[in-house]
Structure formats: C-alpha cells, structure tokens
Design an enzyme around this catalytic site. Structure first.
Site, mmCIF file in Angstrom:
data_model
loop_
_atom_site.group_PDB
_atom_site.id
_atom_site.type_symbol
_atom_site.label_atom_id
_atom_site.label_comp_id
_atom_site.label_asym_id
_atom_site.label_seq_id
_atom_site.Cartn_x
_atom_site.Cartn_y
_atom_site.Cartn_z
ATOM 1 C CE LYS A 60 -5.152 8.991 -25.690
ATOM 2 N NZ LYS A 60 -5.532 8.949 -27.104
ATOM 3 N NE ARG B 117 -13.694 12.454 -29.922
ATOM 4 C CZ ARG B 117 -13.610 12.196 -28.623
ATOM 5 N NH1 ARG B 117 -12.444 11.919 -28.055
ATOM 6 N NH2 ARG B 117 -14.665 12.213 -27.860
ATOM 7 C CE1 TYR C 109 -4.112 1.934 0.517
ATOM 8 C CE2 TYR C 109 -2.570 3.396 1.649
ATOM 9 C CZ TYR C 109 -3.807 3.176 1.055
ATOM 10 O OH TYR C 109 -4.715 4.191 0.984
ATOM 11 C CB THR D 43 -13.714 15.217 -24.319
ATOM 12 O OG1 THR D 43 -12.854 14.090 -24.165
ATOM 13 C CG2 THR D 43 -14.134 15.332 -25.776
ATOM 14 C CG PHE E 117 -18.471 11.822 -26.469
ATOM 15 C CD1 PHE E 117 -18.230 12.978 -25.754
ATOM 16 C CD2 PHE E 117 -17.566 10.777 -26.357
ATOM 17 C CE1 PHE E 117 -17.111 13.090 -24.937
ATOM 18 C CE2 PHE E 117 -16.443 10.884 -25.542
ATOM 19 C CZ PHE E 117 -16.223 12.049 -24.819
HETATM 20 N N1 F0G Z 1 -5.314 14.178 -22.487
HETATM 21 C C1 F0G Z 1 -5.263 13.699 -23.733
HETATM 22 C C2 F0G Z 1 -4.494 14.424 -24.780
HETATM 23 C C3 F0G Z 1 -5.942 12.518 -24.051
HETATM 24 O O1 F0G Z 1 -5.893 12.053 -25.305
HETATM 25 C C4 F0G Z 1 -6.665 11.841 -23.041
HETATM 26 C C5 F0G Z 1 -7.406 10.635 -23.337
HETATM 27 C C6 F0G Z 1 -6.681 12.379 -21.749
HETATM 28 C C7 F0G Z 1 -5.989 13.549 -21.510
HETATM 29 C C8 F0G Z 1 -7.422 11.709 -20.643
HETATM 30 O O2 F0G Z 1 -6.720 10.557 -20.248
HETATM 31 O O3 F0G Z 1 -8.313 8.687 -20.777
HETATM 32 O O4 F0G Z 1 -6.329 8.336 -19.309
HETATM 33 O O5 F0G Z 1 -8.246 9.671 -18.514
HETATM 34 N N2 F0G Z 1 -7.668 10.248 -24.501
HETATM 35 C C9 F0G Z 1 -8.405 9.022 -24.823
HETATM 36 C C10 F0G Z 1 -8.681 8.963 -26.291
HETATM 37 C C11 F0G Z 1 -9.631 8.823 -24.010
HETATM 38 O O6 F0G Z 1 -9.411 8.042 -26.694
HETATM 39 O O7 F0G Z 1 -8.174 9.771 -27.070
HETATM 40 P P1 F0G Z 1 -7.444 9.250 -19.685
#
Ligand code: F0G
Length: 481
Positions: free
Chosen positions: A265, A388, A79, A132, A454
């Site tokens: 990513k 998008r 933990y 988003t 969405f």
């Molecule tokens: N910032 C960017 C540039 C992102 O592409 C994402 C997520 C997030 C923040 C949020 O991160 O999903 O780990 O909470 N992009 C995903 C996408 C959801 O499908 O492009 P997360």
C-alpha cells in the site's frame, strides 16, 4: 497534491508525468453481464481482461516510480546476507526509527507470525478496528478480537477528523475485565481500512500508550497505510501543520513497540515487514522467520522487491506521494456527494467508500446490499470495487450470518494510476445507477467457503435482477457502453 482552481474548486494535481502505460478494455454491457454471472456476482472472481477500472484495492496495484524500478535492477540476489536487505534496513531505520527489521512476504504473513508468537487461546486483542486477515489470524490462534472504536466511527456521515481513534474508556474497561496478562498486545491500525481508511490522531495514540505502557502490554501499529495516516495528522491535528510526514511517522513509531505492515500500500511494492527496537521481540519473531517466510535477509520477498521497498519507504514520506491517493479520494467523494450519493465522510485514505445501506435502502443486510452494489457497479461501468460488508464477515459457529457494522462498497484509488477523466466517468456511471437503484436486488450464496468467504464465494441475484439492470443500461446508454 491538490490545487485550487480559479472557480474555487480544489482538484488533485499530478506531480509526475506518465511514461509507461498499460491498455485496458471497456467491455460492452452484454460482456460485463456474462462476466459477472460467471464470477458468481463476486467481483474478486472477475478476470482483469473484463475490467475497465480496477478499484478493487490499492494493494499491489500502485504505479511504481522510476527510482523504484531502477533500484530493482541493482538488487543483490543472495539467499543470505544480501546488500539489498541492509539497504532496506537503513531506510526503515531512517524513516521509522527502528533497529531490528524482519522482512515477510506480505502483511498477513506478519500477522501470522505475531499471532503464532504472542496470541494464546483465551487471549483478547484490543484494536481500533479489525482487518479481515488480522482477525482470521488472531482468531485461528485462539484469541478474541476486541474492537474498541468510538461510537462515531460507525457514523458514515460524519465530520469527525479521527474516526480511527480508540475509545479509551472501553480500553480501560477491557483491560480490567480480561486482566493485562490475557492481553498479548493492543493493535492500532494506521487508517482503519474497513471503517473507510479513517486515521487515528497522535493524541489518541499517546493516550493509548499511557494506558498500556505501565501495564507492560505492548503497543503494535499496523502501518500498512502509515503515510496516509501521517498525512491526515498533518492536515487535521492541531500542532502538526508544519511537521514533515517523516517527523510524524517517527513520532507514531516512538509510541509503538512493534510496527508491521503490508508494503503493497503506502510503500507501493509487494512485500511486508515487522520492525521494532526491542531485541527480545525481534529475537522471538526471528526464530520463526525462516520456518514460515524465508531466511532473515529476505523473508519471502525477492531482492528486487526489497530494493523497491527501500526506495518506496522513503518516497512515501514525500508530501505528493503521501497524498496521492487521499487527494483523489477527496475529489471523488465530493463529486459523488454532489450527485446525491452517500459516501463515508470525512473522505479517508485508500478508497472512496459508498454507503450501500443508504444507496440501496430496500435491501436488508441478509441479502448483502454492499455485495449487490459491487456487482451492479461493475455491470454499469466495468469498474470493479470491493464489498466491505456482511459478505466479508464469515458465519458464526451456528452457521448464521454475522451482520457487518457497515455495508460499504470500497472503490480504491491506487496511487498514481487513474486520471481525472477516469474519476469523472466513475461519477457519471454511479449517478446513473443511483437513479436506477430500485432495479438492484439482493444476492444469495450458492458456493460458500467457511473462512474468508468473500474471496471465492459465489452468489446469484435474487429474481435475476442482473439481466434486467444490464438491459436498462443498454437501452439508456447504448449497447457498446
Ligand atoms: N493490514 C491492513 C490494514 C491491510 O489493509 C491489509 C491488506 C493487511 C493488513 C494484509 O496485508 O494483503 O499484504 O497480506 N489490505 C488489502 C486491501 C488486502 O485490499 O485492503 P497483505
């Protein structure tokens, strides 16, 4: 990596071998029609058993490496004080150059903490473009997001190498208007996701820093796609051809005061973090970490994910990994352009983006062309992409649709998941759809959540075009295709 064939064509080439595979099913057109009807023409609501190629996102869907999986076996479950955390902290120090590491369960958790700590009602948060979840968190905290992109960013048919750059005149004007005290930070997204994975240049980042630094405004980099942005800088920015991905990431991070990211990513693992060299900021965030995420040394991630992230952070700096999505995106985009389909150019990171306004010129934004295209592509191919466009924008206070700057269908290329024959299949089905595009009609909502609609909203096809499209497809290509 890519290689040039003897006929002159450049193709992506895999510098790995595939040792574990997972079966997928190509459901026949009639099953796909049933599935998309049940999903309310929203590809988020499909089940993966009905999906052949999942191009919804590259988030959490990348193929992990043998070294990542092996590292997971050596995780130190505790933990508090887990050695796994310190191994990740070492990797972040080595690649990003940051001393303080605050793990979080994913990218939006980092955004939540930054919003809670920095953004106050009436504040303005300038950025090169919104994402988003970013916008949702900063606005829930009472802030207003200012998107200070260059006009060229919205030109989908462009040759500009850095459409993710911030417009410096707009930044100066915004600061003058709001006053520096009303700006908690400026955010630069490393490859602007919603503009089509478009990078910023180091020259632009340095110029932004030169404006905000003397005013005491922190510069925050969203590094979710940092290795892709670094790869594009290496490819496109004069003077960086011979620099390594690590060197470029270090140079970006030297300008930023805080970096946060989604690990799902570039790092190819579920999780995220906030990192900084400024102790004051680290302390401010640290206070809230156990409240919202978990103890300082796990932040909502499992120790297995932390270990895999430590490996992923280093591996994403290898050229073949940094380019693994981008090279496929480029090939996919070139093949679609050859078929007469308008895609966002230059090809960016993470996905190939189809311009739905050009693909479906007969549909106004009020009937959601990008949403309709996403559903139509699924119907004709079993490929799931992501809208998008206007569906991804929530309504304004008066209940009106907010028309998105761009209407895009994102076809994501998760790292090391698809092969060339997958891409050729996708090109073929999209070409068929393009020839039959007049059959695609608009959509209207019948279930609509007020925030991030969405994800779970449900829509119906105006005049029942879905069944007609599926019938034409079966007539042309056979019932079982
Ligand atoms: N910032 C960017 C540039 C992102 O592409 C994402 C997520 C997030 C923040 C949020 O991160 O999903 O780990 O909470 N992009 C995903 C996408 C959801 O499908 O492009 P997360």
């Amino acid at each position: 990596m890519s290689v040039r064939l003897s006929n002159g064509r450049e193709i992506p080439i895999e510098t790995h071998k595939i040792r574990i595979v997972q079966k997928v099913r190509l459901a026949p057109a009639a099953d796909r029609l049933r599935a998309i009807e049940e999903a309310g023409y929203n590809t988020f609501m499909l089940r993966t058993r009905d999906i052949f190629m999942d191009m919804l996102t590259d988030s959490g869907t990348n193929a992990m490496s043998d070294n990542q999986l092996a590292a997971m076996m050596q995780s130190d479950d505790a933990y508090a004080g887990s050695e796994s955390f310190y191994r990740l902290a070492d990797a972040v120090k080595e690649i990003f150059g940051y001393e303080y590491l605050l793990p979080v369960h994913q990218g939006r958790a980092a955004e939540h903490l930054l919003a809670k700590i920095f953004v106050k009602p009436g504040d303005f948060v300038p950025m090169n473009y919104h994402f988003t979840t970013t916008k949702a968190h900063f606005e829930l905290a009472g802030g207003k997001v200012l998107e200070l992109f260059q006009d060229e960013a919205l030109n989908t048919q462009s040759t500009c190498p850095f459409k993710g750059n911030m417009d410096l005149d707009k930044l100066t004007a915004a600061i003058r208007k709001a006053g520096p005290e009303r700006i908690p930070f400026v955010r630069m997204e490393a490859t602007t996701n919603l503009l089509g994975g478009q990078p910023f240049s180091l020259e632009n980042l340095k110029a932004v820093k030169a404006i905000v630094g003397p005013l005491g405004i922190p510069l925050v980099v969203d590094g979710s796609l940092i290795s892709e942005n670094a790869f594009f800088i290496k490819q496109r920015e004069p003077g960086y051809e011979n620099r390594s991905i690590t060197e470029i990431i270090r140079e970006i991070m030297a300008e930023a005061d805080i970096c946060y990211l989604s690990g799902r990513k570039s790092c190819s693992v579920r999780g995220g973090f906030i990192a900084t060299n400024i102790k004051k900021y680290s302390d401010m965030i640290r206070e809230w970490l156990p409240v919202y995420e978990g103890f300082f040394t796990y932040g909502g991630m499992s120790s297995k994910e932390i270990e895999a992230m430590a490996v992923g952070v280093r591996e994403m700096t290898e050229l073949d990994v940094a380019s693994s999505s981008a090279d496929f995106v480029k090939y996919f985009a070139e093949r679609l352009i050859e078929s007469g389909i308008a895609v966002v150019t230059p090809p960016g990171g993470l996905a190939c983006h189809i311009d739905a306004k050009i693909f479906l010129p007969h549909l106004p934004q009020s009937v959601y062309p990008a949403g309709a295209l996403a559903a139509a592509v699924y119907l004709t191919s079993g490929i799931r992409g992501m809208e998008r466009g206007t569906v991804s924008m929530d309504r304004d206070k008066d209940g009106n649709d907010v028309f998105s700057d761009l209407e895009l269908l994102r076809l994501a290329i998760p790292r090391r998941v698809f092969t060339m024959s997958h891409i050729e299949y996708a090109v073929d089905r999209l070409s068929w759809l393009h020839k039959n595009r007049e059959l695609v009609g608009g959509l209207e909502f019948y279930e609509e959540p007020p925030v991030l609609r969405f994800f779970a909203g449900k829509m119906r096809p105006l005049d029942g075009w879905g069944a007609k499209l599926a019938a034409k497809f079966a007539a042309d290509l056979g019932e079982n295709n």
